[in-house]
Design a protein around this motif. Sequence first.
Motif, PDB file in Angstrom:
ATOM      1  N   LEU A 132       0.824  -1.208   0.000  1.00  0.00           N
ATOM      2  CA  LEU A 132       0.000   0.000   0.000  1.00  0.00           C
ATOM      3  C   LEU A 132       0.859   1.259   0.000  1.00  0.00           C
ATOM      4  O   LEU A 132       0.601   2.208  -0.756  1.00  0.00           O
ATOM      5  N   LEU A 133       1.906   1.270   0.805  1.00  0.00           N
ATOM      6  CA  LEU A 133       2.743   2.467   0.911  1.00  0.00           C
ATOM      7  C   LEU A 133       3.722   2.609  -0.250  1.00  0.00           C
ATOM      8  O   LEU A 133       4.388   3.636  -0.371  1.00  0.00           O
ATOM      9  N   SER A 134       3.805   1.593  -1.101  1.00  0.00           N
ATOM     10  CA  SER A 134       4.633   1.719  -2.305  1.00  0.00           C
ATOM     11  C   SER A 134       3.871   2.423  -3.422  1.00  0.00           C
ATOM     12  O   SER A 134       4.439   2.720  -4.482  1.00  0.00           O
ATOM     13  N   GLY A 135       2.601   2.695  -3.217  1.00  0.00           N
ATOM     14  CA  GLY A 135       1.799   3.408  -4.207  1.00  0.00           C
ATOM     15  C   GLY A 135       2.112   4.895  -4.200  1.00  0.00           C
ATOM     16  O   GLY A 135       2.933   5.390  -3.427  1.00  0.00           O
ATOM     17  N   THR A 136       1.447   5.607  -5.071  1.00  0.00           N
ATOM     18  CA  THR A 136       1.651   7.053  -5.162  1.00  0.00           C
ATOM     19  C   THR A 136       0.300   7.746  -5.303  1.00  0.00           C
ATOM     20  O   THR A 136      -0.697   7.144  -5.709  1.00  0.00           O
ATOM     21  N   GLY A 137       0.284   9.045  -4.949  1.00  0.00           N
ATOM     22  CA  GLY A 137      -0.885   9.874  -5.202  1.00  0.00           C
ATOM     23  C   GLY A 137      -2.166   9.296  -4.650  1.00  0.00           C
ATOM     24  O   GLY A 137      -2.305   9.051  -3.455  1.00  0.00           O
ATOM     25  N   LYS A 138      -3.124   9.035  -5.525  1.00  0.00           N
ATOM     26  CA  LYS A 138      -4.465   8.598  -5.143  1.00  0.00           C
ATOM     27  C   LYS A 138      -4.500   7.199  -4.531  1.00  0.00           C
ATOM     28  O   LYS A 138      -5.521   6.771  -3.998  1.00  0.00           O
ATOM     29  N   GLU A 139      -3.392   6.459  -4.618  1.00  0.00           N
ATOM     30  CA  GLU A 139      -3.365   5.115  -4.032  1.00  0.00           C
ATOM     31  C   GLU A 139      -2.991   5.137  -2.549  1.00  0.00           C
ATOM     32  O   GLU A 139      -3.083   4.111  -1.875  1.00  0.00           O
ATOM     33  N   LEU A 140      -2.577   6.289  -2.036  1.00  0.00           N
ATOM     34  CA  LEU A 140      -2.092   6.367  -0.661  1.00  0.00           C
ATOM     35  C   LEU A 140      -3.213   6.712   0.316  1.00  0.00           C
ATOM     36  O   LEU A 140      -4.075   7.539   0.020  1.00  0.00           O
ATOM     37  N   PRO A 141      -3.202   6.097   1.498  1.00  0.00           N
ATOM     38  CA  PRO A 141      -4.191   6.454   2.514  1.00  0.00           C
ATOM     39  C   PRO A 141      -3.865   7.794   3.158  1.00  0.00           C
ATOM     40  O   PRO A 141      -2.731   8.272   3.070  1.00  0.00           O
ATOM     41  N   TYR A 142      -4.851   8.361   3.817  1.00  0.00           N
ATOM     42  CA  TYR A 142      -4.634   9.593   4.584  1.00  0.00           C
ATOM     43  C   TYR A 142      -3.758   9.308   5.798  1.00  0.00           C
ATOM     44  O   TYR A 142      -2.880  10.097   6.149  1.00  0.00           O
ATOM     45  N   ALA A 143      -4.010   8.177   6.453  1.00  0.00           N
ATOM     46  CA  ALA A 143      -3.293   7.862   7.695  1.00  0.00           C
ATOM     47  C   ALA A 143      -3.036   6.364   7.788  1.00  0.00           C
ATOM     48  O   ALA A 143      -3.770   5.554   7.215  1.00  0.00           O
ATOM     49  N   VAL A 144      -1.977   6.013   8.523  1.00  0.00           N
ATOM     50  CA  VAL A 144      -1.705   4.616   8.857  1.00  0.00           C
ATOM     51  C   VAL A 144      -1.390   4.536  10.349  1.00  0.00           C
ATOM     52  O   VAL A 144      -0.940   5.509  10.954  1.00  0.00           O
ATOM     53  N   LYS A 145      -1.643   3.353  10.938  1.00  0.00           N
ATOM     54  CA  LYS A 145      -1.373   3.180  12.371  1.00  0.00           C
ATOM     55  C   LYS A 145      -0.642   1.856  12.635  1.00  0.00           C
ATOM     56  O   LYS A 145      -1.228   0.893  13.135  1.00  0.00           O
ATOM     57  N   PRO A 146       0.633   1.778  12.323  1.00  0.00           N
ATOM     58  CA  PRO A 146       1.377   0.577  12.705  1.00  0.00           C
ATOM     59  C   PRO A 146       1.737   0.622  14.190  1.00  0.00           C
ATOM     60  O   PRO A 146       1.828   1.699  14.789  1.00  0.00           O
ATOM     61  N   ASN A 147       1.967  -0.537  14.784  1.00  0.00           N
ATOM     62  CA  ASN A 147       2.588  -0.533  16.098  1.00  0.00           C
ATOM     63  C   ASN A 147       4.105  -0.584  15.911  1.00  0.00           C
ATOM     64  O   ASN A 147       4.607  -0.625  14.781  1.00  0.00           O
ATOM     65  N   ARG A 148       4.828  -0.573  17.008  1.00  0.00           N
ATOM     66  CA  ARG A 148       6.294  -0.512  16.924  1.00  0.00           C
ATOM     67  C   ARG A 148       6.847  -1.679  16.106  1.00  0.00           C
ATOM     68  O   ARG A 148       7.672  -1.480  15.210  1.00  0.00           O
ATOM     69  N   HIS A 149       6.387  -2.886  16.388  1.00  0.00           N
ATOM     70  CA  HIS A 149       6.898  -4.068  15.679  1.00  0.00           C
ATOM     71  C   HIS A 149       6.555  -4.002  14.192  1.00  0.00           C
ATOM     72  O   HIS A 149       7.395  -4.322  13.335  1.00  0.00           O
ATOM     73  N   GLU A 150       5.337  -3.596  13.874  1.00  0.00           N
ATOM     74  CA  GLU A 150       4.915  -3.522  12.471  1.00  0.00           C
ATOM     75  C   GLU A 150       5.713  -2.477  11.708  1.00  0.00           C
ATOM     76  O   GLU A 150       6.034  -2.669  10.530  1.00  0.00           O
ATOM     77  N   LEU A 151       6.053  -1.380  12.374  1.00  0.00           N
ATOM     78  CA  LEU A 151       6.863  -0.351  11.718  1.00  0.00           C
ATOM     79  C   LEU A 151       8.286  -0.846  11.488  1.00  0.00           C
ATOM     80  O   LEU A 151       8.884  -0.591  10.431  1.00  0.00           O
ATOM     81  N   GLU A 152       8.831  -1.579  12.445  1.00  0.00           N
ATOM     82  CA  GLU A 152      10.167  -2.165  12.261  1.00  0.00           C
ATOM     83  C   GLU A 152      10.168  -3.132  11.082  1.00  0.00           C
ATOM     84  O   GLU A 152      11.105  -3.133  10.264  1.00  0.00           O
ATOM     85  N   GLU A 153       9.127  -3.938  10.986  1.00  0.00           N
ATOM     86  CA  GLU A 153       9.015  -4.880   9.866  1.00  0.00           C
ATOM     87  C   GLU A 153       8.918  -4.133   8.545  1.00  0.00           C
ATOM     88  O   GLU A 153       9.523  -4.540   7.536  1.00  0.00           O
ATOM     89  N   LEU A 154       8.188  -3.035   8.546  1.00  0.00           N
ATOM     90  CA  LEU A 154       7.999  -2.260   7.324  1.00  0.00           C
ATOM     91  C   LEU A 154       9.306  -1.657   6.822  1.00  0.00           C
ATOM     92  O   LEU A 154       9.624  -1.733   5.629  1.00  0.00           O
ATOM     93  N   VAL A 155      10.066  -1.051   7.729  1.00  0.00           N
ATOM     94  CA  VAL A 155      11.289  -0.348   7.302  1.00  0.00           C
ATOM     95  C   VAL A 155      12.511  -1.262   7.288  1.00  0.00           C
ATOM     96  O   VAL A 155      13.564  -0.886   6.772  1.00  0.00           O
ATOM     97  N   GLY A 156      12.391  -2.450   7.869  1.00  0.00           N
ATOM     98  CA  GLY A 156      13.478  -3.414   7.818  1.00  0.00           C
ATOM     99  C   GLY A 156      14.659  -3.116   8.704  1.00  0.00           C
ATOM    100  O   GLY A 156      15.791  -3.501   8.388  1.00  0.00           O
ATOM    101  N   ARG A 157      14.416  -2.463   9.837  1.00  0.00           N
ATOM    102  CA  ARG A 157      15.508  -2.189  10.777  1.00  0.00           C
ATOM    103  C   ARG A 157      14.935  -2.019  12.186  1.00  0.00           C
ATOM    104  O   ARG A 157      13.754  -1.686  12.349  1.00  0.00           O
ATOM    105  N   PRO A 158      15.769  -2.240  13.217  1.00  0.00           N
ATOM    106  CA  PRO A 158      15.299  -2.041  14.588  1.00  0.00           C
ATOM    107  C   PRO A 158      15.004  -0.557  14.843  1.00  0.00           C
ATOM    108  O   PRO A 158      15.678   0.335  14.314  1.00  0.00           O
TER     109      PRO A 158
END
Length: 315
Positions: A176-202
């Motif tokens: 979802l976050l690899s999209g652009t413009g109209k494909e992007l949500p207004y907001a996202v709510k990851p938790n700490r672990h989910e954000l680490e998984e998303l960005v690939g680093r502690p």
Amino acid sequence: MKPIVTITLNPAVDLTIEVAGLVKGGVNRAERSQTNAGGKGVNVAGCAADWRGQVTVTGVLGRGNDGAFVELFAVKGISDKFIRVAGDTRTNIKIADTAAGETTDLNTPGLTVDADCLARVTAAAREAAKGGAVVVIGGSLPAGVAPDALRPLVATLNGVGADVVADTSGAPLKALLSGTGKELPYAVKPNRHELEELVGRPLPDFKALIAAAEEIVQGGVRLVVVSCGEDGALFVTAGEKLSARLPRVEALSTVGAGDAMVAGIATALAEAKPLEIIARQAVAFAAAKLRRIGPHLPELALVEALADQAEITRL
């Protein structure tokens, strides 16, 4: 308040069993059990309706066991636009250890959703969101739905003026976050672990979490909320960064606290509140939900009092 629409593609019947001290590998005698309609979007809808929001739900339910959902929506005055398919909605078992204040989840596989069914859900959500609504897309994707399927769904909703809040994780969030413009949500709510998984680093501290959230904002998402358990939550936009937290609340069940936080965000966005009020409402909903089992808030005066007590720090 703008209307609120929630989309749950992989809902569940939540069976919560309370035990006073879980014995692994042994016999446990339950103090009580409770069955609730569940799934992230359903939980968000229940809490938003308790806040007196105008709420519509859609997604996919099995015809065989939709009774708990029908009852919940009727009691709370929620407009039911779920698509029914053959079979049963999955059952998720939550073992709430009241002595330890911990919950163990056993999540079962869901229904298989084909392209036609997904198109029907998209059409129902688009119709409900016409003219502008806050739309929450919550939870995992069922079998048959590709990880990048949320991008055209979000684009459709953006096209009718909706503000989309996405609460998913793993491959669907990354796609979802690899999209652009109209494909992007207004907001996202990851938790700490989910954000680490998303960005690939502690992300060991608030500084690292904020930096990761800012990367998402720079990509075009307007608001990133990072839930951090007892440490509260971070709220990051292009112009503001703040944290919000409340003193520790004794938990009856931790199930759905993150969904309640999303409901707080969605209702505050629907009321066009500034970021500080969004943050207060979000942590208040989450803390209040800890005292209830199922997709419910306690009396609104308690939620409002918690919001007033929230400690806000501008970063």
